[in-house]
Enzyme design. Structure first.
Site, PDB file in Angstrom:
ATOM      1  N   HIS A  76       0.845  -1.199   0.000  1.00 59.91           N
ATOM      2  CA  HIS A  76       0.000   0.000   0.000  1.00 59.91           C
ATOM      3  C   HIS A  76       0.880   1.248   0.000  1.00 59.91           C
ATOM      4  CE1 HIS A  76      -3.359  -2.657   1.750  1.00 59.91           C
ATOM      5  NE2 HIS A  76      -3.428  -2.590   0.435  1.00 59.91           N
ATOM      6  N   ALA A  77       0.713   2.077  -1.031  1.00 58.35           N
ATOM      7  CA  ALA A  77       1.638   3.173  -1.307  1.00 58.35           C
ATOM      8  C   ALA A  77       1.718   4.200  -0.179  1.00 58.35           C
ATOM      9  CB  ALA A  77       1.227   3.856  -2.611  1.00 58.35           C
ATOM     10  N   ARG A  78       0.572   4.547   0.387  1.00 59.63           N
ATOM     11  CA  ARG A  78       0.553   5.676   1.333  1.00 59.63           C
ATOM     12  C   ARG A  78       1.078   5.333   2.722  1.00 59.63           C
ATOM     13  NH1 ARG A  78      -6.016   5.757   1.620  1.00 59.63           N
ATOM     14  NH2 ARG A  78      -6.301   3.732   2.588  1.00 59.63           N
ATOM     15  N   GLU A  79       1.377   4.074   2.950  1.00 60.45           N
ATOM     16  CA  GLU A  79       1.798   3.662   4.297  1.00 60.45           C
ATOM     17  C   GLU A  79       3.306   3.861   4.422  1.00 60.45           C
ATOM     18  OE1 GLU A  79       0.018  -0.263   4.459  1.00 60.45           O
ATOM     19  OE2 GLU A  79      -1.966   0.583   4.070  1.00 60.45           O
ATOM     20  N   SER A  95       0.608  -0.058   7.598  1.00 59.33           N
ATOM     21  CA  SER A  95       0.148   0.789   8.683  1.00 59.33           C
ATOM     22  C   SER A  95      -1.297   1.126   8.371  1.00 59.33           C
ATOM     23  CB  SER A  95       0.987   2.069   8.787  1.00 59.33           C
ATOM     24  OG  SER A  95       0.702   2.959   7.717  1.00 59.33           O
ATOM     25  N   ASN A 147      -3.114  -6.006  -2.171  1.00 58.87           N
ATOM     26  CA  ASN A 147      -3.432  -6.885  -1.036  1.00 58.87           C
ATOM     27  C   ASN A 147      -4.861  -7.444  -1.108  1.00 58.87           C
ATOM     28  OD1 ASN A 147      -2.335  -8.221   1.177  1.00 58.87           O
ATOM     29  ND2 ASN A 147      -3.304  -6.816   2.649  1.00 58.87           N
ATOM     30  N   ARG A 148      -5.453  -7.421  -2.290  1.00 62.54           N
ATOM     31  CA  ARG A 148      -6.689  -8.165  -2.567  1.00 62.54           C
ATOM     32  C   ARG A 148      -6.509  -9.046  -3.793  1.00 62.54           C
ATOM     33  NH1 ARG A 148      -6.932  -6.049   1.484  1.00 62.54           N
ATOM     34  NH2 ARG A 148      -8.621  -4.861   2.498  1.00 62.54           N
ATOM     35  N   GLU A 169       0.524  -4.216  11.430  1.00 60.58           N
ATOM     36  CA  GLU A 169       0.055  -2.841  11.231  1.00 60.58           C
ATOM     37  C   GLU A 169       0.837  -1.985  12.224  1.00 60.58           C
ATOM     38  OE1 GLU A 169      -2.068  -1.796   8.961  1.00 60.58           O
ATOM     39  OE2 GLU A 169      -3.573  -3.354   8.554  1.00 60.58           O
TER      40      GLU A 169
HETATM   41  O1  0X9 Z   1      -6.782  -3.971   4.395  1.00 56.68           O
HETATM   42  C1  0X9 Z   1      -5.619  -4.331   4.287  1.00 56.68           C
HETATM   43  O2  0X9 Z   1      -5.112  -4.771   3.278  1.00 56.68           O
HETATM   44  C2  0X9 Z   1      -4.727  -4.239   5.519  1.00 56.68           C
HETATM   45  N1  0X9 Z   1      -4.979  -3.041   6.255  1.00 56.68           N
HETATM   46  S1  0X9 Z   1      -4.526  -1.593   5.666  1.00 56.68           S
HETATM   47  O3  0X9 Z   1      -5.110  -0.566   6.466  1.00 56.68           O
HETATM   48  N2  0X9 Z   1      -2.970  -1.458   5.782  1.00 56.68           N
HETATM   49  O4  0X9 Z   1      -4.913  -1.517   4.299  1.00 56.68           O
HETATM   50  C3  0X9 Z   1      -5.014  -5.389   6.443  1.00 56.68           C
HETATM   51  C4  0X9 Z   1      -4.756  -6.729   5.875  1.00 56.68           C
HETATM   52  C5  0X9 Z   1      -4.945  -7.759   6.960  1.00 56.68           C
HETATM   53  N3  0X9 Z   1      -5.865  -8.745   6.564  1.00 56.68           N
HETATM   54  C6  0X9 Z   1      -7.162  -8.767   6.973  1.00 56.68           C
HETATM   55  N4  0X9 Z   1      -7.651  -7.960   7.855  1.00 56.68           N
HETATM   56  N5  0X9 Z   1      -7.897  -9.718   6.438  1.00 56.68           N
HETATM   57 ZN    ZN Z   2      -1.886  -1.562   4.062  1.00 52.94          ZN
END
Ligand code: 0X9
Ligand code: ZN
Length: 564
Positions: free
Chosen positions: A171-174, A294, A241-242, A369
């Protein structure tokens, strides 16, 4: 996850043992200063104790346990005072010298500010140029816009070792994420020569760090949109991350290109995900994956795509390991981190990185995080936080790294003993779970190693399986005064031997021998008996010599055994 107080104490006492028996003090302003732990019963004892120190280290001060720095003179006076205390560290200067060595070793200035792609890459090259014996850079592949996605491979002696992988900046902004990943790399390289824990780790495992998984998005967050999250696919972006292959397209992801959690057109449709996937599939020695984000101050284990927990025993092991990581992080600055399951305790999100690594590849995996807990400031952290976040996460990273060379998780059943009575043969109960997914504990391997004189080699004692993952053995009879020291070893079938606490014989748990001479007048007599009787039936920890939670006949026998 609840944080048992006693666990922290066990760790502290364990760490203190490093100094037991060391009397040669270094040079410096704190040479010979000791760190002591007083056990004070009431406000009066507390104020008396405070007259022997100018530097209290405990965060909460009140009756109970108080840690403080004392000079050699103050220590002598304290010794004569009759107050109950233990020396946790004989030479604080030695600790400070280690700290200074690590700071001087670090390349100056880099962590004073957030850094863009070019600066991070240059700093990585600087580390490689300075210590080519310890760190190498490997290009793993290219991002959608053609930027290099690279890994830093950090390793001491030995080859063909287990691998622990850290990835950051999906994630770029983190912005704190790549800085923390670089802090881990930097500190590993620059303290290999001075921190025995780092040397032990890097000689046993290879640490691989990918500081920027999504360099295109990161670049964009330094330009037009500071709060850009996704990669740069089509200008709308896919959430990397999806985009992983387990739970893809499920809850917590979206099929709308404008969504912050757009999952892309297929699992692994994105080059950044393909690059990491192909690296992972090509490294059979990989054991642990940690994905750095983060914010929220969380240590999250799978499952992430559902609110269901991972099946046992995996979940039990994850809970235990997560707690170890959490405690290690918190031990540095006292920052509160919360440990739990990603889906159940944060939110379910199909297609996240740790699920693919765990479910499809049998790896131990986590999402970290980082700071802060909430917004503001959220992703816009003050640059002065970079170093403290790096420092605390580095301790967590050492534990995560250790996991790659451990085959079981070992912990003392709560409440962990803090003291042992003279003449007592204290029973130690340990809970032991297998770490690698699908493994079992080798019951015949579980050993308690103990000594009662502070100098002899530790003697092994087999621990018996009591059921429910608990193993038990009695320590040797405690001497009249001094300490009883122990550590535990165990392994999973076909796995490496694992030691608790880390460091084993050089870092054992230390139990000071309690004394029935409550008023410290040099003799166990009627006055001490009066103290004991006055506390009869209570749980007063200063009088409860056996540490069984009640002042009772067992404590009376201990007192009578040392009468006179
Ligand atoms: O949503 C995400 O990808 C992660 N949080 S963020 O705020 N950095 O974007 C959390 C990923 C952890 N996985 C799950 N909560 N399923
Ligand atoms: Zn993230």
């Amino acid at each position: 996850m609840p944080r048992p107080e006693n666990r922290t104490l066990t760790t502290l006492l364990g760490a203190a043992a490093l100094s037991i028996g060391s009397v040669a003090f270094g040079e410096g302003p704190y040479a010979g200063d000791a760190l002591v732990r007083a056990f004070v019963e009431d406000a009066e004892e507390l104020s008396e104790f405070l007259t022997y120190t100018d530097d209290v280290w405990s965060h909460r001060i009140g009756p109970g346990i108080v840690d403080a720095r004392v000079t050699a003179e103050q220590l002598a006076a304290l010794d004569a005072s009759g107050l109950l205390f233990a020396v946790l560290e004989h030479d604080i200067q030695a600790l400070i010298d280690l700290e200074r060595a690590s700071m001087q070793a670090r390349v100056g200035g880099f962590f004073d500010a957030f850094r863009d792609n070019v600066e991070i890459s240059a700093h990585a090259d600087g580390l490689v140029a300075a210590r080519p014996d310890l760190i190498a850079r490997q290009s793993l592949g290219l991002s959608l816009e053609g930027r290099d996605i690279y890994a830093l491979r950090i390793s001491g002696a030995g080859t063909d070792k287990p691998i622990v992988l850290f990835i950051a900046t999906q994630h770029a902004r983190e912005w704190i994420a790549p800085m923390t990943a670089m802090y881990i790399a930097d500190t590993l390289v620059n303290t290999y020569d001075t921190d025995p824990r780092v040397a032990a780790l890097l000689d046993a495992v290879e640490v691989v760090i990918v500081p920027v998984v999504n360099p295109d998005g990161y670049e964009y967050s330094w330009g037009p949109e500071r709060l850009w999250r996704k990669n740069r696919r089509g200008g709308y972006g896919v959430d990397n991350n999806r985009n992983w292959g387990v739970g893809w397209g499920g809850i917590g992801s979206s099929s709308s290109i404008g969504s912050q959690v757009y999952h892309g057109t297929a699992p692994f449709s994105e080059p950044e995900n393909q690059v990491i996937r192909d690296f992972v599939l090509g490294e059979p020695n990989l054991r642990v994956l940690t994905d750095i984000h983060s914010y929220g101050q969380l240590v999250l284990s799978p499952l992430g795509y559902t609110t269901a927990l991972a099946p046992d025993p995996d979940w039990i092991s994850f809970e235990r390991m997560t707690e170890e990581v959490e405690l290690a992080i918190e031990s540095v600055h006292g920052t509160d981190y919360f440990g739990g399951a990603a889906g159940a305790d944060q939110y379910p999100a199909g297609g996240d990185a740790p699920d693919w690594h765990y479910v499809d590849n049998d790896l131990l995996s986590w999402t970290l995080e980082l700071r802060p807990t909430s917004s503001p400031p959220g992703f816009i952290l003050d640059a002065s936080e970079i170093v403290p976040v790096g420092e605390e996460i580095f301790e967590g990273a050492l534990v995560l790294g250790q996991l790659a060379m451990r085959s079981v998780s070992i912990g003392i059943v709560e409440p962990a003993p803090l003291l042992v009575a003279p003449g007592q043969s204290l029973v130690i109960d340990a809970e032991i779970f297998p770490l690698p997914i699908n493994a079992v504990v080798d019951a015949s391997s579980v050993m308690l190693h103990a000594r009662t004189d502070g100098v002899s080699p530790f003697a092994p004692i087999a621990m018996s399986a009591m059921g429910n993952d608990v193993y038990s053995a009695a320590l040797p009879t405690a001497p009249v005064e001094g300490v009883v020291e122990f550590y535990i070893t165990a392994k999973a079938t076909d796995g490496p031997i694992t030691t608790f606490p880390m460091g084993g014989a050089s870092n054992p748990v230390v139990l000071p021998v309690a004394t029935a001479d409550f008023n410290s007048d040099g003799v166990v007599d009627g006055v001490d008996l009066a103290y004991l009787l006055a506390s009869w039936g209570t749980s007063d920890p200063l009088i409860d010599l056996t540490g069984d939670g009640t002042v009772d006949s067992a404590d009376l026998s201990v007192l009578l055994a040392s009468w006179g």
